[in-house]
Design an enzyme around this catalytic site. Structure first.
Site, PDB file in Angstrom:
ATOM      1  CG  ASP A  51      -0.346  -0.082   2.517  1.00  0.00           C
ATOM      2  OD1 ASP A  51       0.893  -0.183   2.593  1.00  0.00           O
ATOM      3  OD2 ASP A  51      -1.090  -0.040   3.523  1.00  0.00           O
ATOM      4  CB  SER A  52       4.592   1.739  -0.055  1.00  0.00           C
ATOM      5  OG  SER A  52       4.848   0.563  -0.801  1.00  0.00           O
ATOM      6  CG  ASP A  90       0.403  -4.108   1.986  1.00  0.00           C
ATOM      7  OD1 ASP A  90       0.594  -5.082   2.748  1.00  0.00           O
ATOM      8  OD2 ASP A  90       1.207  -3.153   1.872  1.00  0.00           O
ATOM      9  CD  GLU A 122       0.334  -1.555   7.933  1.00  0.00           C
ATOM     10  OE1 GLU A 122      -0.054  -0.765   8.822  1.00  0.00           O
ATOM     11  OE2 GLU A 122       0.882  -1.188   6.881  1.00  0.00           O
ATOM     12  CD  GLU A 189       7.621  -0.353   7.748  1.00  0.00           C
ATOM     13  OE1 GLU A 189       6.656  -1.044   7.398  1.00  0.00           O
ATOM     14  OE2 GLU A 189       7.845   0.795   7.294  1.00  0.00           O
TER      15      GLU A 189
HETATM   16  O1  KIV Z   1       3.592  -1.139   1.662  1.00  0.00           O
HETATM   17  C1  KIV Z   1       4.794  -1.495   1.721  1.00  0.00           C
HETATM   18  O2  KIV Z   1       5.613  -1.187   0.857  1.00  0.00           O
HETATM   19  C2  KIV Z   1       5.195  -2.308   2.859  1.00  0.00           C
HETATM   20  C3  KIV Z   1       6.660  -2.572   3.036  1.00  0.00           C
HETATM   21  C4  KIV Z   1       7.340  -1.353   3.520  1.00  0.00           C
HETATM   22  C5  KIV Z   1       6.911  -3.743   3.905  1.00  0.00           C
HETATM   23  O3  KIV Z   1       4.379  -2.730   3.618  1.00  0.00           O
END
Ligand code: KIV
Length: 271
Positions: A51-52, A90, A122, A189
């Site tokens: 979700d980044s 995610d 998460e 993380e």
């Molecule tokens: O969304 C993401 O990129 C992540 C990583 C930082 C593990 O969850």
């Protein structure tokens, strides 16, 4: 014998074998077809459709705004490019917290509409009911503890988590609980390296770190960060393998110059 080199497709079972054999797992983020194709051909074990994407692809300040539909769009683009890597997607903010039925519905949509291979959520104890329900549908679940960016407004900052004894003890309990519940792996993380190693040594499923030191079973980074596309993000844990910002900037300026001077296209570049 190296497990990952022998297999045509990375599965959760292969990852488990890699941990057992002491082989490190390499994971990077991917959000689009072209990048995912390069990642897969390069031999990455896991592509995380993180979700980044909310930050990296859409320019939001946090991961909170990205929607389930947008995650499915990114994940389906990645899946079309991949032959070998495991694609983990995610579950975005608001698609699973506090409602296990919604967590299952969101996960089924991801699996059905994107073709992804697993989901990531998460949290620890507070999301166990959601994880159990997702697992009933046969969907593999990856956990994520430590700094959990979907809770940024609770934490207030992106600094290192679990430095205090109480939070560290809670994190160890949560990791054990996620393993017992049936997660196939956990991302840790931004926590102290010593604590991350302790977690990796005390559970039997793979532990993948980001800013969590070298004592874990594998590493993950955001691809755009390790390629140096984003030149404004320089945390201590990030190793940059390229300065793509500068390379792309120079290429774009070169093109603009060539167009303006009528140098492009030349005779060989036309019909
Ligand atoms: O969304 C993401 O990129 C992540 C990583 C930082 C593990 O969850």
């Amino acid at each position: 014998m190296s497990v990952h080199k022998e297999v045509k497709k990375i599965t959760t079972h292969v990852l488990q074998e890699m941990k057992t054999n002491g082989e490190k797992i390499a994971m990077l983020t991917g959000y689009d077809y072209s990048m995912a194709k390069i990642l897969d051909r390069a031999g990455i074990d896991i592509i995380l459709v993180g979700d980044s994407a909310s930050n990296v692809m859409a320019g939001h300040e946090t991961t909170l705004p990205i929607t389930l539909d947008q995650m499915i769009y990114h994940a389906s683009s990645v899946v079309r490019a991949v032959d070998r890597a495991l694609v983990v997607v995610d579950l975005p903010f608001g698609s699973y917290q506090g409602d296990s039925k919604q967590a299952l519905t969101s996960s089924i949509r991801i699996m059905k509409e994107s073709g992804g291979h697993a989901v990531k959520l998460e949290g620890g104890q507070e999301i166990v009911e959601s994880i159990k329900r997702i697992l009933t549908a046969g969907i593999p679940v990856m956990g994520h503890l430590g700094l959990t960016p979907q809770s940024i407004y609770k934490f207030g900052t992106y600094t290192v988590r679990a430095k205090e004894e109480q939070e560290a003890a809670q994190l160890i309990n949560d990791a054990k609980l996620l393993e017992e519940t049936g997660c196939f792996a956990i991302v840790l993380e931004k926590i102290p390296a010593k604590l991350a190693k302790k977690v990796a040594d005390s559970i039997s499923i793979p532990v993948i770190g980001i800013g969590a030191g070298n004592g874990v079973d594998g590493q993950v980074l955001v691809s755009h960060d390790m390629l140096g596309i984003n030149n404004e993000f320089n945390p201590r844990f990030l190793r940059k393998y390229h300065n793509l910002y500068e390379e792309m900037f120079n290429a774009f300026q070169g093109y603009i110059k060539d167009v303006r001077s009528s140098d492009f296209p030349n005779e060989k570049e036309q019909y």
